[in-house]
Scaffold this motif. Structure first.
Motif, PDB file in Angstrom:
ATOM      1  N   ALA A 194       3.200   6.654   5.038  1.00 14.84           N
ATOM      2  CA  ALA A 194       1.990   5.874   4.747  1.00 14.84           C
ATOM      3  C   ALA A 194       1.014   6.692   3.903  1.00 14.84           C
ATOM      4  O   ALA A 194       0.421   6.178   2.946  1.00 14.84           O
ATOM      5  N   ALA A 195       0.852   7.960   4.238  1.00 18.27           N
ATOM      6  CA  ALA A 195      -0.036   8.835   3.466  1.00 18.27           C
ATOM      7  C   ALA A 195       0.521   9.026   2.052  1.00 18.27           C
ATOM      8  O   ALA A 195      -0.221   8.969   1.064  1.00 18.27           O
ATOM      9  N   GLU A 196       1.813   9.227   1.964  1.00 14.62           N
ATOM     10  CA  GLU A 196       2.467   9.413   0.667  1.00 14.62           C
ATOM     11  C   GLU A 196       2.283   8.175  -0.217  1.00 14.62           C
ATOM     12  O   GLU A 196       1.979   8.295  -1.412  1.00 14.62           O
ATOM     13  N   GLU A 197       2.462   6.994   0.357  1.00 16.63           N
ATOM     14  CA  GLU A 197       2.317   5.755  -0.415  1.00 16.63           C
ATOM     15  C   GLU A 197       0.886   5.581  -0.924  1.00 16.63           C
ATOM     16  O   GLU A 197       0.675   5.145  -2.052  1.00 16.63           O
ATOM     17  N   TYR A 198      -0.100   5.910  -0.095  1.00 16.15           N
ATOM     18  CA  TYR A 198      -1.494   5.822  -0.535  1.00 16.15           C
ATOM     19  C   TYR A 198      -1.732   6.804  -1.693  1.00 16.15           C
ATOM     20  O   TYR A 198      -2.275   6.429  -2.739  1.00 16.15           O
ATOM     21  N   LEU A 199      -1.327   8.057  -1.513  1.00 15.64           N
ATOM     22  CA  LEU A 199      -1.573   9.070  -2.544  1.00 15.64           C
ATOM     23  C   LEU A 199      -0.809   8.804  -3.832  1.00 15.64           C
ATOM     24  O   LEU A 199      -1.242   9.204  -4.916  1.00 15.64           O
ATOM     25  N   ALA A 200       0.317   8.107  -3.746  1.00 18.90           N
ATOM     26  CA  ALA A 200       1.104   7.769  -4.925  1.00 18.90           C
ATOM     27  C   ALA A 200       0.320   6.909  -5.914  1.00 18.90           C
ATOM     28  O   ALA A 200       0.636   6.875  -7.110  1.00 18.90           O
ATOM     29  N   ASN A 201      -0.717   6.253  -5.440  1.00 21.00           N
ATOM     30  CA  ASN A 201      -1.561   5.460  -6.335  1.00 21.00           C
ATOM     31  C   ASN A 201      -2.312   6.327  -7.335  1.00 21.00           C
ATOM     32  O   ASN A 201      -2.800   5.810  -8.355  1.00 21.00           O
ATOM     33  N   PHE A 202      -2.423   7.616  -7.070  1.00 20.85           N
ATOM     34  CA  PHE A 202      -3.243   8.499  -7.883  1.00 20.85           C
ATOM     35  C   PHE A 202      -2.460   9.570  -8.621  1.00 20.85           C
ATOM     36  O   PHE A 202      -3.022  10.296  -9.444  1.00 20.85           O
TER      37      PHE A 202
END
Length: 92
Positions: A83-91
């Motif tokens: 979940a953290a990885e998916e959020y950070l992948a936006n940036f």
């Protein structure tokens, strides 16, 4: 083709409540307070990725952003990491 303006924008910050608290060095970690990384953090992430691969680089970036030690983040659940990885992948 979808323009940049048409994409859903990720929130500037995200509080991720861990499925199971992690204990490290006598402290409990219950949440990860994530935010958009700075350019310097993205650069450090990129260097870590080139040296040690994806998982190590994302864990390093989460550590930079949250202030939690890299070793402590190794104890979070895989779904929380994802979940953290998916959020950070936006940036990145």
């Amino acid at each position: 083709m979808e323009s940049v303006d048409q994409k859903l924008e990720a929130p500037d910050e995200l509080t991720l409540t861990l499925r199971k608290a992690v204990e490290f060095a006598g402290e409990q970690i219950h949440v990860l307070e994530l935010r958009e990384p700075t350019l310097d953090e993205v650069e450090k992430f990129t260097k870590e990725f080139q040296k040690n691969g994806s998982i190590a680089a994302v864990r390093f970036l989460i550590s930079l952003i949250t202030g939690h030690p890299v070793a402590a983040l190794g104890r979070i659940a895989a779904r929380d990491f994802k979940a953290a990885e998916e959020y950070l992948a936006n940036f990145i």
